[in-house]
Design an enzyme around this catalytic site. Structure first.
Site, PDB file in Angstrom:
ATOM      1  N   ASP A  30     -19.175  15.116  19.057  1.00  0.00           N
ATOM      2  CA  ASP A  30     -19.113  16.558  18.833  1.00  0.00           C
ATOM      3  C   ASP A  30     -18.437  17.286  19.978  1.00  0.00           C
ATOM      4  O   ASP A  30     -18.345  16.784  21.100  1.00  0.00           O
ATOM      5  CB  ASP A  30     -20.505  17.131  18.608  1.00  0.00           C
ATOM      6  CG  ASP A  30     -21.415  16.995  19.826  1.00  0.00           C
ATOM      7  OD1 ASP A  30     -21.405  15.920  20.454  1.00  0.00           O
ATOM      8  OD2 ASP A  30     -22.131  17.970  20.143  1.00  0.00           O
ATOM      9  N   GLU A  72     -24.334  15.671  21.088  1.00  0.00           N
ATOM     10  CA  GLU A  72     -24.664  15.689  22.523  1.00  0.00           C
ATOM     11  C   GLU A  72     -24.622  17.103  23.080  1.00  0.00           C
ATOM     12  O   GLU A  72     -25.440  17.471  23.922  1.00  0.00           O
ATOM     13  CB  GLU A  72     -23.695  14.785  23.287  1.00  0.00           C
ATOM     14  CG  GLU A  72     -24.055  14.568  24.758  1.00  0.00           C
ATOM     15  CD  GLU A  72     -23.485  15.611  25.715  1.00  0.00           C
ATOM     16  OE1 GLU A  72     -23.846  15.591  26.905  1.00  0.00           O
ATOM     17  OE2 GLU A  72     -22.660  16.448  25.271  1.00  0.00           O
TER      18      GLU A  72
END
Length: 407
Positions: free
Chosen positions: A80, A173
């Site tokens: 991400d 994350e």
């Protein structure tokens, strides 16, 4: 294929995470990159490459001949990109033989300048990769993914001895939940490295203790002509709460080991208001003291304006990995030796943030953090160099080789 070429492909995939989702992955678009990576891993010969229902990509490279007794090493990066700035329709700029000066970021009006980012002066002659000023780049952490994938391709060529190599690419994350559902037992590594830092010579094994904090304020709305001693203006209460926290303890006024309260969002009307903070400190004791300060503010507001006016919601995000790495510092020192062998001076600095490695270390997988070669993450000034990424690949392959003969 060089790492930066992979990066240019990966950044075109929109993978921004969403803190409000409550699901894993927080955005289904992260599967787009996950599936691309699984296909690429299988094509290069990683037979067990797969993505699970929570968008965790895993795969492994068997030990080379004669290295079956070496410890299994993990390398981890995240899919991400941060929701702080747009990660959609990324159009990177590639500046070959960069001259070390200012770089206009497309037609955005923004300029990448060595006066703000001094490392650029040392990057003259490199191939510089920037944004066009309208999005972030996504090198955090698609550069780490590209570097791990390039390392894997090199190791699969069979010329460098290595033990079993375990690879994982995690979702979410950037919103603090990337390591939560990784099956550490199935992953199979004895220890691991996240590749999620800044400069290529960075090694980090301590980070912030972190929490999210949200104040929900309930006001009492009444016609202002009749409001004397009755109205509770939730927006004003929110402003009062913000004013109770020390103005010198914000990200703009702190560095190194100094913690902070960071107001990320404030909104409100007379009827209702809210404030969202992230709270950070390297010291566990000071971190707890910060949380206690917020609890005291909640108590004070309710005593002043009436019970139920202020509601504090705290969510712990991650803890300092240093406590868990203290007994296995060879993982850190070995990486430092490899960085030196690559002609660089290792830089140890506390992470003013967190990585998946923090959560994984607390879950039992020692996991310090290595640099990617990038800088100015989470915004339009993000930049990286092709040569810096090449150096990180050399460091990763060097670490794999360094442990190849050890039990």
């Amino acid at each position: 294929m060089r790492a930066y070429e992979r990066l240019l492909k990966y950044v075109k995939v929109w993978t921004t995470s969403d803190e409000e989702s409550g699901q894993t992955p927080s955005t289904q678009r992260q599967f787009d990159l996950a599936r691309l990576l699984v296909d690429e891993m299988k094509q290069m010969g990683i037979e067990d490459a797969a993505v699970d229902g929570n968008c965790y990509v895993t795969g492994s490279i068997p030990a080379s001949e004669g290295c079956a007794g070496a410890p299994a090493i993990g390398f981890i990066s995240h899919l991400d990109t941060a929701p702080d700035f747009s990660g959609e329709n990324v159009r990177p700029q590639i500046i070959e033989n960069y001259d070390g000066g200012e770089v206009p970021l497309g037609t955005s009006g923004r300029v990448l300048s060595p006066s703000q980012f001094p490392e650029l002066a040392d990057w003259a002659g490199r191939t510089l990769i920037t944004t066009d000023g309208t999005t972030l780049l996504g090198a955090d952490d698609k550069a780490g993914i590209a570097e791990i994938m390039t390392m894997a391709e090199i190791l699969l060529a069979g010329t460098i001895p290595h033990g079993r190599i375990c690879i994982a690419f995690t979702p979410d994350e950037e919103i603090g939940s990337g390591a939560g559902l990784l099956d550490i037992g199935a992953f199979g590594a004895k220890f691991a490295y996240t590749v999620d830092g800044d400069s290529e010579n960075e090694i980090a094994y301590e980070n912030f203790n972190a929490a999210g904090a949200r104040f929900e304020i309930t006001g009492f709305n009444i016609h202002p002509g009749d409001a004397k001693d009755k109205m509770i203006n939730a927006a004003l209460v929110a402003a009062e709460i913000a004013g109770l926290l020390p103005g010198c303890e914000t990200p703009a006024h702190t560095e190194g080991y100094e913690g902070f309260y960071h107001l990320t969002d404030i909104s409100g009307t007379v009827e209702a208001a809210s404030l969202s903070y992230i709270v950070r400190d390297h010291s566990a004791e000071r971190f707890e003291a910060r949380l206690e300060t917020l609890r005291h503010i909640e108590k004070t507001m309710n005593e002043k304006y009436g019970e139920g006016t202020a509601l504090l919601i705290l969510r712990e995000q991650y803890r300092n990995m240093k406590e868990k790495l203290a007994d296995c510092m060879e993982v850190v020192s070995s990486a430092e030796d490899v960085i030196r062998e690559c002609g660089l001076v290792p830089v140890e600095r506390p992470i003013r943030g967190g990585t998946d490695g923090a959560a994984l270390s607390w879950r039992g997988l020692p996991c310090p953090n290595l640099g990617t070669g990038g800088n100015a993450f989470h915004g339009p000034y993000e930049h990286i160099s092709a040569e810096g990424m090449d150096t990180v690949v050399n460091i990763l392959t060097g670490i794999a080789q360094r442990f190849s003969g050890r039990e």
